[in-house]
Design an enzyme around this catalytic site. Structure first.
Site, PDB file in Angstrom:
ATOM      1  N   SER A 132      35.418  33.756  39.097  1.00  0.00           N
ATOM      2  CA  SER A 132      36.001  33.466  37.796  1.00  0.00           C
ATOM      3  C   SER A 132      34.994  32.620  37.029  1.00  0.00           C
ATOM      4  O   SER A 132      34.700  31.496  37.431  1.00  0.00           O
ATOM      5  CB  SER A 132      37.324  32.724  37.992  1.00  0.00           C
ATOM      6  OG  SER A 132      37.842  32.312  36.755  1.00  0.00           O
ATOM      7  N   LYS A 157      35.266  38.081  36.842  1.00  0.00           N
ATOM      8  CA  LYS A 157      36.271  37.794  35.811  1.00  0.00           C
ATOM      9  C   LYS A 157      35.691  36.752  34.874  1.00  0.00           C
ATOM     10  O   LYS A 157      35.083  35.789  35.336  1.00  0.00           O
ATOM     11  CB  LYS A 157      37.549  37.318  36.497  1.00  0.00           C
ATOM     12  CG  LYS A 157      38.397  36.288  35.772  1.00  0.00           C
ATOM     13  CD  LYS A 157      39.677  36.011  36.556  1.00  0.00           C
ATOM     14  CE  LYS A 157      40.232  34.626  36.269  1.00  0.00           C
ATOM     15  NZ  LYS A 157      41.420  34.317  37.101  1.00  0.00           N
ATOM     16  N   LYS A 159      36.514  34.207  31.475  1.00  0.00           N
ATOM     17  CA  LYS A 159      37.550  33.627  30.627  1.00  0.00           C
ATOM     18  C   LYS A 159      37.289  34.038  29.182  1.00  0.00           C
ATOM     19  O   LYS A 159      36.131  34.110  28.748  1.00  0.00           O
ATOM     20  CB  LYS A 159      37.517  32.091  30.749  1.00  0.00           C
ATOM     21  CG  LYS A 159      37.877  31.586  32.141  1.00  0.00           C
ATOM     22  CD  LYS A 159      39.355  31.797  32.448  1.00  0.00           C
ATOM     23  CE  LYS A 159      39.721  31.173  33.782  1.00  0.00           C
ATOM     24  NZ  LYS A 159      41.148  31.360  34.100  1.00  0.00           N
ATOM     25  N   ASP A 184      40.339  36.905  31.576  1.00  0.00           N
ATOM     26  CA  ASP A 184      41.531  36.050  31.716  1.00  0.00           C
ATOM     27  C   ASP A 184      41.719  35.227  30.451  1.00  0.00           C
ATOM     28  O   ASP A 184      40.876  34.399  30.107  1.00  0.00           O
ATOM     29  CB  ASP A 184      41.359  35.136  32.942  1.00  0.00           C
ATOM     30  CG  ASP A 184      42.628  34.347  33.263  1.00  0.00           C
ATOM     31  OD1 ASP A 184      43.624  34.454  32.517  1.00  0.00           O
ATOM     32  OD2 ASP A 184      42.611  33.612  34.271  1.00  0.00           O
ATOM     33  N   GLU A 209      44.074  39.541  32.191  1.00  0.00           N
ATOM     34  CA  GLU A 209      44.977  38.615  32.880  1.00  0.00           C
ATOM     35  C   GLU A 209      45.684  37.709  31.882  1.00  0.00           C
ATOM     36  O   GLU A 209      45.046  37.083  31.041  1.00  0.00           O
ATOM     37  CB  GLU A 209      44.138  37.792  33.877  1.00  0.00           C
ATOM     38  CG  GLU A 209      44.927  36.848  34.755  1.00  0.00           C
ATOM     39  CD  GLU A 209      44.030  36.151  35.778  1.00  0.00           C
ATOM     40  OE1 GLU A 209      42.952  36.695  36.125  1.00  0.00           O
ATOM     41  OE2 GLU A 209      44.393  35.041  36.219  1.00  0.00           O
ATOM     42  N   ASP A 234      49.574  36.200  35.737  1.00  0.00           N
ATOM     43  CA  ASP A 234      49.289  35.015  36.538  1.00  0.00           C
ATOM     44  C   ASP A 234      50.438  34.031  36.266  1.00  0.00           C
ATOM     45  O   ASP A 234      51.459  34.021  36.972  1.00  0.00           O
ATOM     46  CB  ASP A 234      47.906  34.466  36.127  1.00  0.00           C
ATOM     47  CG  ASP A 234      47.543  33.123  36.746  1.00  0.00           C
ATOM     48  OD1 ASP A 234      48.410  32.483  37.366  1.00  0.00           O
ATOM     49  OD2 ASP A 234      46.383  32.668  36.612  1.00  0.00           O
ATOM     50  N   LYS A 258      48.928  33.051  43.289  1.00  0.00           N
ATOM     51  CA  LYS A 258      48.433  31.714  43.645  1.00  0.00           C
ATOM     52  C   LYS A 258      49.554  31.037  44.406  1.00  0.00           C
ATOM     53  O   LYS A 258      50.635  30.810  43.836  1.00  0.00           O
ATOM     54  CB  LYS A 258      48.122  30.897  42.392  1.00  0.00           C
ATOM     55  CG  LYS A 258      46.954  31.395  41.586  1.00  0.00           C
ATOM     56  CD  LYS A 258      46.752  30.538  40.350  1.00  0.00           C
ATOM     57  CE  LYS A 258      45.626  31.095  39.501  1.00  0.00           C
ATOM     58  NZ  LYS A 258      45.590  30.452  38.172  1.00  0.00           N
ATOM     59  N   GLY A 286      42.914  31.285  42.305  1.00  0.00           N
ATOM     60  CA  GLY A 286      42.545  29.951  42.767  1.00  0.00           C
ATOM     61  C   GLY A 286      42.757  28.934  41.673  1.00  0.00           C
ATOM     62  O   GLY A 286      42.979  29.280  40.507  1.00  0.00           O
TER      63      GLY A 286
HETATM   64  O1  OSB Z   1      43.933  31.144  35.333  1.00  0.00           O
HETATM   65  O2  OSB Z   1      43.138  31.755  37.185  1.00  0.00           O
HETATM   66  C1  OSB Z   1      43.292  30.871  36.331  1.00  0.00           C
HETATM   67  C2  OSB Z   1      41.311  27.742  37.338  1.00  0.00           C
HETATM   68  C3  OSB Z   1      42.175  26.744  36.928  1.00  0.00           C
HETATM   69  C4  OSB Z   1      43.348  27.098  36.292  1.00  0.00           C
HETATM   70  C5  OSB Z   1      43.668  28.448  36.079  1.00  0.00           C
HETATM   71  C6  OSB Z   1      42.814  29.447  36.517  1.00  0.00           C
HETATM   72  C7  OSB Z   1      41.604  29.087  37.127  1.00  0.00           C
HETATM   73  C8  OSB Z   1      40.600  30.054  37.535  1.00  0.00           C
HETATM   74  C9  OSB Z   1      39.622  29.621  38.604  1.00  0.00           C
HETATM   75  O3  OSB Z   1      40.453  31.134  37.014  1.00  0.00           O
HETATM   76  C10 OSB Z   1      39.789  30.347  39.870  1.00  0.00           C
HETATM   77  C11 OSB Z   1      39.009  29.711  40.986  1.00  0.00           C
HETATM   78  O4  OSB Z   1      37.804  30.003  41.090  1.00  0.00           O
HETATM   79  O5  OSB Z   1      39.570  28.897  41.751  1.00  0.00           O
HETATM   80 MG    MG Z   2      44.554  33.173  35.437  1.00  0.00          MG
END
Ligand code: OSB
Ligand code: MG
Length: 367
Positions: A132, A157, A159, A184, A209, A234, A258, A286
């Site tokens: 991510s 992925k 953001k 995402d 996402e 999510d 998660k 995560g």
């Molecule tokens: O939306 O998946 C998410 C991290 C913090 C809060 C929300 C998200 C995330 C990540 C990081 O996308 C995922 C990771 O590498 O742990």
């Molecule tokens: Mg997410």
């Protein structure tokens, strides 16, 4: 049997700041938990952060719910199931519940001398790793995607946020036309933004996402009918009943599981089977966990019903030094879950004390 539940208030700097549509995080700060009973020690991690931006829970609300209500429910080291029955009287606060539910999974698998993977069910023996990537300037993001592909990650992925989605994704696609790519939005859009989301169809994403509100299913189902990009949820999926409803409505075809968001491992496993039964897909996300939370995520991501690469990257992606002595390594884009017992995470106790501003005993019982 004597039982002690304690917590550590810790913080660890992230190697790189992580920017999403709701803000930038430069450290992982929160609570780790430890259960000692009958000569067995287990650790878990609460995935809340200092701000309630990803969800309404934050470190303070989690410690309040755990310290004032949940801690006493683990007095006899119950099974995760029994704990969830007791905790059911409390509405919401899934991340707080998950911290203790997962602790009990580890406690009981350690006590039985088994790995948590074996206790969970049928495992593939590996977890496909994705990454991510947070937002920054486009050149930096393109470089990060390139080096992630070189490292062997099986899905990238990135953001996105309102107004930047097209620029980010078109540059990445120009450079990497064949990458397994997803985006995402962390709830940044509403149905009125549908034209901007339709324009992303040309980028052939694996999925988008959580484009819409954190508690929405209905508008996602309307969106999913209007775009060709599959929708992954999510934030909106808080338990397996919501997952069933999401499939019934056609709100998504993919779910990011998660354990923290859904009150732990028990509900995570149920969601994975809901996805399989409905012909959907799922993967394990995560919350920038330390090696303690990561060991649970990798075990879960290795389950048979988890069929897409997750956000479970190796520890070295996040921290220069983690709280565990046995970080995961990625080989051929995969991580192998620990053998156990329990999560198999070997906690570096002296380093844990070093990074903890406070240690507190939440419950001490003889039973
Ligand atoms: O939306 O998946 C998410 C991290 C913090 C809060 C929300 C998200 C995330 C990540 C990081 O996308 C995922 C990771 O590498 O742990
Ligand atoms: Mg997410």
């Amino acid at each position: 049997m004597d039982l002690t539940l304690s917590c550590y208030r810790f913080s660890l700097p992230l190697l790189n700041p992580f920017t999403t549509s709701f803000g930038t995080q430069s450290e992982r700060a929160g609570y780790l938990f430890r259960l000692d009973a009958g000569g067995v020690t287990a650790y878990s991690e609460c995935v809340t952060s200092d701000e309630p931006y990803y969800s309404y829970e934050d470190n303070q609300t989690a410690l309040h719910i755990i310290g004032s209500f949940l801690a006493e429910m683990v007095w006899d080291a119950p099974s995760p199931e029994t704990f969830l029955e007791r905790a059911g009287v409390i509405k919401g606060h899934n991340m707080a519940k998950a911290a203790l539910e997962m602790l009990l999974w580890e406690y009981h698998s350690r006590a039985a001398g088994k790995s948590i993977v074996r206790m969970m069910g049928e495992s593939k023996g590996y977890a496909d790793a994705g990454i991510s990537i947070g937002m920054s300037d486009i050149d930096t993001m393109v470089k990060a995607v390139g080096s992630s592909i070189e490292k062997g990650y099986r899905r990238i992925k990135v953001k996105i946020e309102r107004g930047r989605e097209y620029g980010i994704l078109s540059s990445i696609r120009d450079h990497f036309p064949d990458a397994h790519l997803s985006a995402d939005a962390n709830t940044d859009y509403r149905l009125k933004d549908i034209e901007a989301l339709k324009r992303l169809d040309r980028f052939n994403l694996e999925y988008i996402e959580q484009p819409l509100a954190h508690d929405d299913l209905l508008d996602h189902s309307k969106l999913a009918r209007e775009i060709s990009t599959p929708v992954c949820l999510d934030e909106s999926i808080t338990d397996s009943a919501r997952a069933e409803q999401a499939f019934e409505l056609g709100a998504c075809s993919v779910i990011n599981i998660k354990p923290g968001r859904v009150a732990g491992i028990t509900e995570s496993l149920k969601i994975a089977s809901v996805c399989a039964r409905n012909g959907g897909h799922c993967w394990v996300g995560g919350m920038l966990e330390t090696g303690i939370g990561r060991a649970y995520n990798v075990a879960l991501a290795s389950m048979k019903d988890v069929d897409y690469p997750g956000d479970t990257s190796p520890n070295e992606r996040y921290f220069s030094r983690d709280v565990v002595k046995n970080p995961f390594r990625m080989t051929d884009g995969r991580l192998r879950p620990n053998e156990g017992p329990g999560t198999g995470a070997v906690v570096d106790e002296s380093y844990l004390k070093e990074i903890s501003a406070e240690t507190k005993v939440l419950l001490r019982r003889s039973c």
